[in-house]
Design a protein around this motif. Structure first.
Motif: not given
Length: 296
Positions: A112-116, A122-143
């Motif tokens: 599913w494309p929306n899974a990105g 989930v990575f931003d809020m909890y720190g869970v890593l997702f193997a294979g996600n090519s754009d795994l970066r924060r989405i809600l918190t600041d730089y």
């Protein structure tokens, strides 16, 4: 009598638990029903394969949400929950797996494309890593944000705060400084009562006096004919305000110096003529000069 509800009703499929358990086989760790939905616990490394089978073979076409849960006391403290919807059968199921900070979960962006976006949250809020996600970066918190806000051990106030500095003309980060300590509120129901004694309630069981005072006659309260007579007398008799008052009393002296105005000239009826602009008169026409007579 049937109960009407505004929320849509989802179909509870009989035998769905056994059918999916048979399909998933060794990938499945547990299955149970709760709140009219089926929850499946699967192995972390098998998440992508399990969701592909549910999408292709059992018609759960839509990935509605990916959520995270934190259990700090567990060896693998995080749970990643996938919520699926079947438009064909009008049914919802949830698939979850466990993970830790160092054990990545396979990405489902291949399904599913929306899974990105959901995995980034989930990575931003909890720190869970997702193997294979090519754009795994924060989405809600600041730089440059440090930590993950939805972890149970993350402080409610955070570690840093940002503000705009007029001196530096930019946004600056500073350690959190509270004017007062963070208060812990008690959300217990006031009707049920608290398990402890609230401040001031320790006096409720003991009376302040042995025998309460009562008034049996008007004199005990200070009322009566004598009090009414005193109340009718003028309390302000002889006060300066009453001495100076009256129709024949002279006018009070002015409290500030004010120069005397000159006497007005004319009458008030002349005001309009004095204030209105004067009309200009048309220039008088000159008469033609008479012709001079010849003395001859």
């Amino acid at each position: 009598m049937a109960t009407l509800h505004s929320a849509p009703r989802f179909t509870i499929i009989d035998g769905l638990k056994s059918a999916l358990s048979e399909t998933l086989g060794d990938h499945l760790l547990g299955a149970y029903e709760e709140h009219g939905e089926l929850l499946l616990t699967v192995k972390r490394d098998s998440v992508e394969d399990v969701l592909r089978m549910l999408r292709d073979e059992h018609k759960y076409q839509q990935l509605m949400e990916i959520a995270g849960v934190d259990y700090p006391s567990r060896a693998e403290r995080f749970e990643v929950v996938y919520m699926l919807l079947s438009l064909t059968t009008n049914s919802r199921i949830m698939v979850k797996c466990s993970a830790s900070e160092d054990t990545p979960v396979p990405t489902v962006t291949t399904l599913w494309p929306n899974a990105g976006w959901l995995e980034r949250e989930v990575f931003d809020m909890y720190g869970v890593l997702f193997a294979g996600n090519s754009d795994l970066r924060r989405i809600l918190t600041d730089y440059g944000f440090e930590g993950h806000p939805f972890r149970k051990d993350f402080p409610l106030t955070g570690y840093h705060e940002l503000r705009y500095s007029e001196d530096e003309k930019r946004v600056v980060y500073e350690p959190v400084e509270l004017a007062q300590d963070l208060r812990q509120f008690d959300f217990m129901s006031p009707w049920e009562g608290a398990d402890y004694v609230l401040p001031g309630d320790e006096k409720a069981d003991t009376s302040p006096v042995d025998e309460p005072k009562t008034t049996e006659k008007p004199s005990d309260t200070g009322a009566g004919a004598k009090t009414d007579k005193q109340a009718s007398e003028k309390v302000t008799a002889g006060a300066p305000a009453e001495k100076d008052g009256g129709e024949e009393a002279p006018a009070p002296e002015p409290t500030e110096d004010q120069p005397a105005r000159p006497k007005r000239k004319g009458k008030t009826s002349d005001t309009a003529e004095a204030t209105e602009p004067k009309k200009k008169r048309a220039p008088a026409k000159r008469k033609p000069a008479a012709a001079k007579k010849d003395p001859k």
